[in-house]
Design a protein around this motif. Structure first.
Motif, PDB file in Angstrom:
ATOM      1  N   GLU A 156       2.284   2.074  -3.595  1.00 29.77           N
ATOM      2  CA  GLU A 156       1.309   2.240  -4.433  1.00 29.77           C
ATOM      3  C   GLU A 156       1.122   4.061  -3.843  1.00 29.77           C
ATOM      4  O   GLU A 156       0.560   4.472  -4.920  1.00 29.77           O
ATOM      5  CB  GLU A 156       0.028   1.607  -4.371  1.00 29.77           C
ATOM      6  CG  GLU A 156      -0.564  -0.247  -4.907  1.00 29.77           C
ATOM      7  CD  GLU A 156       0.311  -0.361  -6.504  1.00 29.77           C
ATOM      8  OE1 GLU A 156      -0.098   1.143  -7.366  1.00 29.77           O
ATOM      9  OE2 GLU A 156       0.986  -0.818  -7.021  1.00 29.77           O
ATOM     10  N   LYS A 185       3.459   5.400  -5.386  1.00 27.11           N
ATOM     11  CA  LYS A 185       3.592   6.499  -7.228  1.00 27.11           C
ATOM     12  C   LYS A 185       3.040   7.051  -7.593  1.00 27.11           C
ATOM     13  O   LYS A 185       2.576   7.925  -8.142  1.00 27.11           O
ATOM     14  CB  LYS A 185       3.343   4.959  -7.128  1.00 27.11           C
ATOM     15  CG  LYS A 185       4.600   3.618  -7.743  1.00 27.11           C
ATOM     16  CD  LYS A 185       4.428   2.136  -8.166  1.00 27.11           C
ATOM     17  CE  LYS A 185       5.218   1.063  -7.841  1.00 27.11           C
ATOM     18  NZ  LYS A 185       4.975  -0.043  -8.686  1.00 27.11           N
ATOM     19  N   ASP A 186       1.729   7.095  -6.516  1.00 25.23           N
ATOM     20  CA  ASP A 186       0.584   7.771  -6.926  1.00 25.23           C
ATOM     21  C   ASP A 186       0.769   9.037  -6.837  1.00 25.23           C
ATOM     22  O   ASP A 186       0.046   9.987  -7.156  1.00 25.23           O
ATOM     23  CB  ASP A 186      -0.545   7.447  -6.673  1.00 25.23           C
ATOM     24  CG  ASP A 186      -2.217   7.922  -6.880  1.00 25.23           C
ATOM     25  OD1 ASP A 186      -2.089   8.026  -7.147  1.00 25.23           O
ATOM     26  OD2 ASP A 186      -2.665   8.609  -5.692  1.00 25.23           O
ATOM     27  N   ASP A 190       0.642  -1.015   0.032  1.00 29.35           N
ATOM     28  CA  ASP A 190       0.257   0.133  -0.138  1.00 29.35           C
ATOM     29  C   ASP A 190       0.606   1.402   0.324  1.00 29.35           C
ATOM     30  O   ASP A 190       0.692   2.211  -0.668  1.00 29.35           O
ATOM     31  CB  ASP A 190      -1.056   0.112   1.326  1.00 29.35           C
ATOM     32  CG  ASP A 190      -2.156  -0.840   0.765  1.00 29.35           C
ATOM     33  OD1 ASP A 190      -2.667  -1.631  -0.252  1.00 29.35           O
ATOM     34  OD2 ASP A 190      -2.263  -1.396   2.197  1.00 29.35           O
TER      35      ASP A 190
END
Length: 120
Positions: free
Chosen positions: A24, A27-28, A21
């Motif tokens: 992610e 990256k977001d 998580d």
């Protein structure tokens, strides 16, 4: 024995988010930051393009004004030359006007003198 108050909520134990998580989310975040920075740089680039176009337009206007000023200067020189060419004629006109005024005065005197002679 503890008596539990129904109004008191029990706290849940804080848990670390899973490693996947976090990756992610990072990256977001980086993707969104890249999009934001791209937008900012694009806006700045567009501002510079607008300034460049405004400078080009201003330059063209100044060139037009320069041409107009050159034409005005040329026309003014032509007018000054024409006035200088007319100056001798203007002086002759002034001289003739003075002579006509003197002749008119002489005519009035002659008229007055002839009236006096008629009375004798």
């Amino acid at each position: 024995p503890r008596v539990e108050d129904p109004a008191v909520e029990t706290a849940e134990e804080a848990k670390e988010p899973a490693e996947a998580d976090i990756n992610e989310l990072c990256k977001d975040m980086f993707s969104k930051m890249a999009t934001y920075l791209t937008g900012e740089l694009t806006a700045t680039s567009e501002d510079y393009k607008l300034l460049e176009n405004m400078n080009k337009l201003t330059s063209l206007k100044y060139l037009e004004m320069k041409d107009i000023a050159i034409n005005i200067s040329r026309n003014l020189k032509d007018l000054n030359q024409k006035y200088a060419d007319l100056q001798p004629y203007l002086e002759q006109i002034n001289l003739i006007e003075e002579q006509v005024a003197a002749l008119e005065q002489a005519a009035y005197k002659l008229d007055a003198y002839s009236k006096k002679l008629g009375n004798y």
